[in-house]
Design an enzyme around this catalytic site. Structure first.
Site, mmCIF file in Angstrom:
data_model
loop_
_atom_site.group_PDB
_atom_site.id
_atom_site.type_symbol
_atom_site.label_atom_id
_atom_site.label_comp_id
_atom_site.label_asym_id
_atom_site.label_seq_id
_atom_site.Cartn_x
_atom_site.Cartn_y
_atom_site.Cartn_z
ATOM 1 C CB SER A 43 39.478 -18.418 -2.679
ATOM 2 O OG SER A 43 38.636 -18.112 -1.604
ATOM 3 C CB THR A 55 35.771 -13.341 0.823
ATOM 4 O OG1 THR A 55 34.645 -14.176 0.522
ATOM 5 C CG2 THR A 55 35.623 -12.010 0.121
ATOM 6 C CG ASP A 56 34.670 -18.713 0.677
ATOM 7 O OD1 ASP A 56 34.052 -17.830 1.307
ATOM 8 O OD2 ASP A 56 34.113 -19.473 -0.131
ATOM 9 C CB THR A 73 32.744 -13.406 -4.899
ATOM 10 O OG1 THR A 73 32.425 -14.665 -4.323
ATOM 11 C CG2 THR A 73 31.467 -12.624 -5.103
HETATM 12 N N1 ASP Z 1 33.611 -18.694 -2.641
HETATM 13 C C1 ASP Z 1 34.120 -17.397 -3.022
HETATM 14 C C2 ASP Z 1 35.638 -17.493 -3.040
HETATM 15 O O1 ASP Z 1 36.209 -17.539 -1.997
HETATM 16 C C3 ASP Z 1 33.642 -16.388 -2.064
HETATM 17 C C4 ASP Z 1 34.115 -14.992 -2.302
HETATM 18 O O2 ASP Z 1 35.009 -14.710 -3.049
HETATM 19 O O3 ASP Z 1 33.542 -14.105 -1.629
HETATM 20 O O4 ASP Z 1 36.217 -17.535 -4.112
#
Ligand code: ASP
Length: 324
Positions: free
Chosen positions: A63, A96-97, A17
């Site tokens: 991610s 973050t995932d 993100t």
């Molecule tokens: N789906 C995103 C990822 O993990 C979520 C994020 O980065 O907050 O790449």
């Protein structure tokens, strides 16, 4: 942070993100992750212009879609940059995932004597108020800290250790928690305030070379599946896994069961897990509770994850099986 601080920082981009783009600035959920280059992310932080940086795009993914090949590339690049004497620390921009899984993998393999700092964002780069630039700036401050070592996650002004951190919220800007252990410290105006010691580290020459080689040489992970215990868990999912002979995924080698409470498992699921053990499948139980750890006791029907969350226990077992 300023140019007088010794050492270079390497910034490795992997997507997420933090590198996300939405068509509307007020859209914080309908964006596409992994669009903005890591060079452009660095350019969004004016303070970084005075730092000695090397910037490299290792991947550009959401991610949630993390795969072995990206981890292999990332581990290879991190290890290579850690070996450079002029490098003080490494920052990795990441979604973050699965950041807690990448952090766990890097700490398990490398236990680096220099800091490896993963950072991220909960709002895309195109948001009205993106959080990525501040997180990136904080991460570089951590990477330049003279006492920093080990793999950590920096987000929303807090520094979390790789072994303890979990994502606990799908939306808020500070989505991470380190459970009972708590955050290692915080970053305030580029100054660190530490609450706990840095993660354990070893000199780069003694890092886990065997595991590193096995990981780099692997065409696939040993197959370890994650199963939940819950009301009505009858074990059929385990039997289906045992019966399925998938050439693509390889034979089932391990199961991590996310048990209820103190690692308890539905009696019917336990029967199926015992069948799996009898067929040579390694079974480990973790707790599906977000906090605390399984308190060991006599007569536990299954080995426990020694405090690791289900996703980290799954990686730990896969790493163990990779060596076997
Ligand atoms: N789906 C995103 C990822 O993990 C979520 C994020 O980065 O907050 O790449």
């Amino acid at each position: 942070m300023n140019e007088n601080q010794a050492g270079r920082v390497v910034i490795l981009g992997t997507g997420g993100t933090i590198a996300g783009r939405a068509t509307q600035a007020n859209d914080n959920v309908g964006y596409v992750a992994g669009q903005v280059t890591v060079g452009d992310l660095v350019a969004m932080v004016p303070a970084l212009a005075t730092c000695a940086l090397d910037v490299e795009q290792v991947a550009q993914i959401n991610s949630k879609d993390m795969v072995l090949g990206v981890w292999q590339s990332l581990v290879r690049r991190v290890a290579a940059h850690l070996d450079r004497p002029e490098v003080a620390g490494i920052v990795i921009t990441h979604g973050t995932d699965t950041i807690e899984e990448t952090a766990f993998l890097l700490q398990s393999l490398l236990m680096p004597a220099k800091p490896v700092v993963l950072t991220c964002a909960m709002r895309p780069a195109t948001a009205l108020v993106p959080d990525g630039p501040q997180n990136l700036s904080d991460a570089v401050a951590v990477a330049l800290h003279p006492h920093a070592c080990g793999v950590v996650v920096v987000c929303a002004g807090r520094i979390h250790g790789a072994m303890d951190v979990s994502k606990v919220h799908p939306y808020r800007m500070d989505p991470f928690d380190s459970g009972d252990a708590g955050a290692l410290g915080c970053v305030e105006e580029a100054q660190l305030r530490m609450f706990r010691p840095w993660p354990p580290s070893v000199s780069q020459t003694t890092h886990d070379a065997v595991r590193m080689q096995r990981l780099q040489g692997a065409a696939a992970w040993p197959r370890v599946e994650l199963v939940f215990s819950h009301a009505g868990a009858d074990g059929e999912v385990v039997r289906a896994l045992l019966e399925q002979a998938s050439a693509r995924a390889g034979p089932l080698r391990g199961i991590v069961v996310a048990g209820t409470g103190n690692g308890t498992v539905h009696e019917d699921l336990l029967v199926a897990l015992k069948e799996a053990q009898a067929r040579g499948v390694h079974v480990v139980v973790a707790s599906r509770c977000g906090q605390g750890r399984i308190v060991p006791h006599a007569g536990q029907p299954l080995p426990d994850s020694a405090g690791l969350s289900p996703v980290k226990a799954r990686l730990a077992l896969a790493l163990q099986l990779l060596e076997a």
